[in-house]
Design a protein around this motif. Structure first.
Motif, mmCIF file in Angstrom:
data_model
loop_
_atom_site.group_PDB
_atom_site.id
_atom_site.type_symbol
_atom_site.label_atom_id
_atom_site.label_comp_id
_atom_site.label_asym_id
_atom_site.label_seq_id
_atom_site.Cartn_x
_atom_site.Cartn_y
_atom_site.Cartn_z
ATOM 1 N N ARG A 74 61.362 11.865 -6.933
ATOM 2 C CA ARG A 74 62.801 12.036 -7.147
ATOM 3 C C ARG A 74 63.495 10.685 -7.326
ATOM 4 N NH1 ARG A 74 61.979 16.215 -3.313
ATOM 5 N NH2 ARG A 74 62.559 14.870 -1.589
ATOM 6 N N TYR B 199 70.289 10.486 -6.082
ATOM 7 C CA TYR B 199 69.065 11.018 -6.687
ATOM 8 C C TYR B 199 68.446 12.110 -5.831
ATOM 9 C CZ TYR B 199 69.232 6.846 -9.639
ATOM 10 O OH TYR B 199 69.598 5.862 -10.504
ATOM 11 N N GLN B 200 68.484 11.957 -4.528
ATOM 12 C CA GLN B 200 67.920 12.980 -3.646
ATOM 13 C C GLN B 200 68.716 14.283 -3.727
ATOM 14 O OE1 GLN B 200 64.999 12.896 -1.929
ATOM 15 N NE2 GLN B 200 64.705 10.947 -2.963
ATOM 16 N N PHE C 57 68.158 15.861 -7.599
ATOM 17 C CA PHE C 57 66.818 16.385 -7.825
ATOM 18 C C PHE C 57 66.240 17.038 -6.576
ATOM 19 C CE2 PHE C 57 67.166 12.572 -10.636
ATOM 20 C CZ PHE C 57 67.303 13.262 -11.815
#
Length: 112
Positions: A45, A103-104, A107
Motif C-alpha cells: 500500500r 495511502y493506508q 488503499f
C-alpha cells in the motif's frame, strides 16, 4: 503482526518498492493462498501510493522549465522511497512521512 508474518512477507515488501511493476508482482505474490502477509500488504500500500503520486506529480512538475523545481521533486521522492525501502528491510511498519497515513486509508482494501 507476528515475527513469522514479517518473515513471510519481507521479500514481497522489498520487491514492492522496486518500480511500479514490483508493486504489481508483490501484490500477486502476496495474494497466494498460504503466503498472505499483513506486513507485505502494508508495504505494498505504501509503495503503490508513492509510485502513483510520483507519476501524477511528475507529469505536472515535468511541465515546469526549471531544473530547481524538478530536482527538488526527485530529491523529495527519493527520500520517501529510501525511507519506505529501509523500513521494509529492517522489518518495521513505519508509515512514509507526510503521505503514509493517506495511502493506508485510500488503499485500505488492498491486500486484505
Amino acid at each position: 503482526m507476528t515475527q513469522q508474518d514479517i518473515e513471510r512477507g519481507k521479500k514481497n515488501a522489498i520487491i514492492s518498492y522496486i518500480t511500479i511493476f514490483g508493486v504489481i508482482i508483490a501484490y500477486f505474490l502476496n495474494n497466494e493462498e498460504h503466503k498472505k502477509s499483513a506486513f507485505a500488504s502494508f508495504h505494498i500500500r505504501q509503495s503503490l501510493g508513492l509510485w502513483l503520486t510520483f507519476w501524477a506529480l511528475g507529469y505536472i512538475i515535468g511541465s515546469f522549465d526549471s531544473w530547481l523545481v524538478t530536482s527538488g521533486f526527485y530529491l523529495f521522492f527519493s527520500v520517501l522511497f529510501i525511507y519506505g525501502f529501509s523500513s521494509a528491510i529492517t522489518e518495521k511498519t513505519q508509515k512514509v512521512p507526510l503521505v503514509g497515513d493517506l495511502y493506508q486509508k485510500i488503499f485500505a482494501n488492498l491486500g486484505r
